[in-house]
Design an enzyme around this catalytic site. Structure first.
Site, PDB file in Angstrom:
ATOM      1  N   CYS A  76      -8.213  -1.646   7.949  1.00 37.15           N
ATOM      2  CA  CYS A  76      -6.800  -1.656   7.515  1.00 37.15           C
ATOM      3  C   CYS A  76      -6.330  -0.261   7.163  1.00 37.15           C
ATOM      4  CB  CYS A  76      -6.613  -2.604   6.330  1.00 37.15           C
ATOM      5  SG  CYS A  76      -6.758  -4.334   6.812  1.00 37.15           S
ATOM      6  N   GLU A  92       0.818  -1.211   0.000  1.00 37.15           N
ATOM      7  CA  GLU A  92       0.000   0.000   0.000  1.00 37.15           C
ATOM      8  C   GLU A  92       0.859   1.271   0.000  1.00 37.15           C
ATOM      9  OE1 GLU A  92      -3.029  -0.162  -0.576  1.00 37.15           O
ATOM     10  OE2 GLU A  92      -3.605  -2.210  -0.024  1.00 37.15           O
ATOM     11  N   HIS A 140      -1.419  -5.635   2.071  1.00 33.49           N
ATOM     12  CA  HIS A 140      -2.600  -6.497   2.037  1.00 33.49           C
ATOM     13  C   HIS A 140      -2.237  -7.835   1.379  1.00 33.49           C
ATOM     14  CE1 HIS A 140      -5.867  -3.304   2.688  1.00 33.49           C
ATOM     15  NE2 HIS A 140      -6.229  -4.315   3.437  1.00 33.49           N
TER      16      HIS A 140
HETATM   17  N1  PCA Z   1      -8.592  -6.717   6.527  1.00 34.74           N
HETATM   18  C1  PCA Z   1      -9.542  -5.633   6.703  1.00 34.74           C
HETATM   19  C2  PCA Z   1      -9.498  -5.308   8.173  1.00 34.74           C
HETATM   20  C3  PCA Z   1      -8.794  -6.464   8.814  1.00 34.74           C
HETATM   21  C4  PCA Z   1      -8.197  -7.220   7.710  1.00 34.74           C
HETATM   22  O1  PCA Z   1      -7.415  -8.187   7.823  1.00 34.74           O
HETATM   23  C5  PCA Z   1      -9.296  -4.442   5.773  1.00 34.74           C
HETATM   24  O2  PCA Z   1      -8.763  -4.632   4.669  1.00 34.74           O
HETATM   25  O3  PCA Z   1      -9.652  -3.311   6.118  1.00 34.74           O
END
Ligand code: PCA
Length: 216
Positions: free
Chosen positions: A141, A78, A165
């Site tokens: 996140c 990200e 992610h």
């Molecule tokens: N993914 C979510 C919140 C917790 C996670 O593992 C997100 O992408 O916001």
């Protein structure tokens, strides 16, 4: 020298979250640094406060947070966290904010302070799918990424931070009628380990970076 690496608890009906499974699989030392692990709750605000407390206690050189992004086709590094909470489902505490800032009065966005292009190139060189992402969403996140970068800028300017992610694990995908993309936790962990090694190298000493076009 310490690295603080976090993952999330399961959410949205899942029984596992590959982000913390990956954290658990990392070796205890990466690039000469001790790995400190933390599992965070999928709760707006609370996750960020717990992380800030741990940053204060551990004083790491670098903070990397991981989260699950179901449907993504590879590891997503990200670039940006935005100052917005817009939840399409409630968090694990039942809270579903809409149109709220992460930090009232804060800037619209922060960029990661990790060398994500080099990290991405390193993962891809291992034959593991990865790309730069320009949106961490508007759920927990993104909340954590924005809060972390705000905290580091204001209180710990020497500590670098960012967010990655990861896709569903194959076990998660196998439980769905129309299976989405997935990535084995062991493979993802190897990629994250290499990305952390890369991030610890001084700037200019890392993997040759292909132009962004070549990465797309
Ligand atoms: N993914 C979510 C919140 C917790 C996670 O593992 C997100 O992408 O916001």
């Amino acid at each position: 020298m310490k690295l603080l690496v976090t993952g999330f608890a399961p959410f949205n009906g899942e029984t596992v979250n590959p982000s913390y499974q990956i954290v658990q699989r990392l070796p205890d030392k990466i690039g000469g640094a001790e790995v400190i692990r933390l599992e965070l709750p999928v709760e707006f605000g609370h996750a960020g406060r717990l992380l800030a407390r741990e940053v204060e206690r551990v004083k790491p050189v670098l903070v990397l947070c991981l989260g699950q992004a179901g449907g993504r086709t590879g590891i997503s590094l990200e670039q940006v966290g935005i100052n917005l909470r817009e939840a399409s489902i409630p968090d694990n505490a039942g809270i579903q904010p809409s149109g709220e800032p992460v930090v009232p009065g804060g800037p619209a966005a922060y960029f990661t302070t990790l060398p994500i292009k080099r990290m991405c190139a390193r993962i891809r060189a291992m034959g593991i799918p990865a790309s730069i992402s320009y949106s961490a969403g508007t759920y927990v996140c993104n909340d954590l990424l924005y809060f972390l970068l705000d905290e580091l800028e204001k209180r710990h300017p020497g500590i670098r931070g960012g967010f990655i992610h990861v896709p569903y694990s194959p076990e998660q995908a196998a439980g769905k009628a129309v299976p989405p993309a997935s990535l084995a936790v062991s493979l993802a962990a190897s990629g994250i380990q290499a990305a952390l090694e890369e991030a610890l190298l001084p700037d200019g000493k890392g993997e040759e970076i292909p132009p962004q076009g070549a990465l797309d």
